[in-house]
Design an enzyme around this catalytic site. Structure first.
Site, mmCIF file in Angstrom:
data_model
loop_
_atom_site.group_PDB
_atom_site.id
_atom_site.type_symbol
_atom_site.label_atom_id
_atom_site.label_comp_id
_atom_site.label_asym_id
_atom_site.label_seq_id
_atom_site.Cartn_x
_atom_site.Cartn_y
_atom_site.Cartn_z
ATOM 1 N N ARG A 1 0.916 -1.001 0.081
ATOM 2 C CA ARG A 1 0.153 -0.210 0.093
ATOM 3 C C ARG A 1 0.868 1.302 0.055
ATOM 4 O O ARG A 1 0.271 2.069 -0.464
ATOM 5 C CB ARG A 1 -1.043 0.063 1.325
ATOM 6 N N GLU B 1 5.207 -10.562 14.498
ATOM 7 C CA GLU B 1 4.189 -11.237 15.897
ATOM 8 C C GLU B 1 4.773 -12.650 15.960
ATOM 9 O O GLU B 1 5.200 -13.113 17.242
ATOM 10 C CB GLU B 1 2.743 -11.201 15.895
#
Ligand code: AMP
Length: 175
Positions: A58, A95
């Site tokens: 993006r 993560e």
């Protein structure tokens, strides 16, 4: 024009507990998209920016439009394995596990003035990796610009601690 209202939120995407801030609804709104680029470029209009660096994917959309607006070139930073020429690489923590960003080794010259662009800053881990790989190429990073800031995740402070000014357009609470 309230840019925040044009961004759609999808709860529990891509997994439970994440509020996904979907900028495709901003991009498809011609007034919001134009306004976001004008606001994003405003702090940098009077500066010389040689290249805008956009982070896949993006960051390419906002970064390329910002490059045009600022009269700069555009350089992509991509996930590992996508760029065809020699690259600098930088690992960063997710993560679960790690990922790697790459920059073409000849894309940025020493001391070139760079504006880094992505759609959103959360923990700042992605932007930090992009800054590290750019610094390896000798870039002079003038600033890092994002449409969305998630201030509770501390990304802005993390990037400012690296000596890079951060500008953002809208904030959302939480993750
Ligand atoms: P971070 O490295 O934690 O700052 O995460 C930033 C990157 O992950 C950006 O490229 C974002 O597009 C994406 N991202 C992280 N959190 C979200 C969220 N809540 N909604 C949409 N995109 C996100």
């Amino acid at each position: 024009m309230n840019l925040k209202d044009t961004i759609r939120t999808i709860p529990d995407f891509p997994k439970k507990g994440i509020m996904f801030r979907d900028v495709t609804t901003l991009m498809t709104n011609r007034h919001a998209f134009a306004e976001s680029i004008i606001q994003m470029c405003k702090p940098y209009q009077k500066m010389i920016i040689d290249n805008v660096v956009g982070i896949e994917a993006r960051g390419f959309v906002f970064g390329a439009a910002a490059a045009y607006e600022l009269g700069a070139g555009f350089v992509p930073v991509r996930k590992k394995g996508k760029l065809p020429f020699d690259t600098y690489e930088q690992d960063y923590d997710l993560e679960y596990g790690t990922d790697t960003l790459e920059l073409h080794a000849d894309a940025v010259r020493a001391q070139e003035k760079i504006l880094l662009v992505d759609d959103l800053i959360a923990t700042g881990g992605t932007a930090e990796a992009a800054i590290k790989v750019l610094r390896r190429a000798g870039a002079n990073i003038i600033g890092a610009a994002f449409v969305i800031d998630l201030p509770e995740l501390g990304g802005r402070k993390r990037i400012e601690a690296m000596g890079v000014a951060v500008t953002t357009l809208v904030e959302f609470e939480g993750h």
